[in-house]
Design an enzyme around this catalytic site. Structure first.
Site: not given
Length: 107
Positions: A31, A34
């Site tokens: 991600c 992230c």
């Protein structure tokens, strides 16, 4: 080196029984949000060595994330003695992370 999100995850009952200050960090290793938040979170946590940081891989069919109603990554859930005291979704500055961490120190 940064710690990856782990596939194995505790049961919700285990999380609810955790003592002390814990940050549950829901996301995935691929991600982009992230990865962008990771240095902010790690820098803030470095100033709070007594806080346990659990990076939990989330996604469809992952019961722990569903039990916390995680919708976006990363979602940080700040727990004190198994109880949620703060939550951050897609943090973009270390100040927000520091502020949430400070709630773990309050009685």
């Amino acid at each position: 080196m940064t710690q990856p999100y782990i596939e194995a995850q505790p049961a919700r009952s285990e999380v609810d029984a955790l003592q002390g200050a814990v940050v549950l960090d829901f996301g995935t290793n691929w991600c982009g949000f992230c990865k962008a938040a990771e240095p902010l979170v790690e820098a803030a946590l470095a100033q709070h060595p007594g806080v346990r940081h659990l990076k939990v891989e989330d996604g469809p069919g992952r019961p722990l994330g569903r039990s916390f109603r995680v919708k976006l990554w990363p979602t940080l859930v700040f727990l004190r003695d198994g109880q949620e005291v703060a939550r951050l979704v897609r943090p973009s500055d270390s100040g927000a992370v520091q502020q949430a961490l400070s709630t773990l120190e309050q009685p």
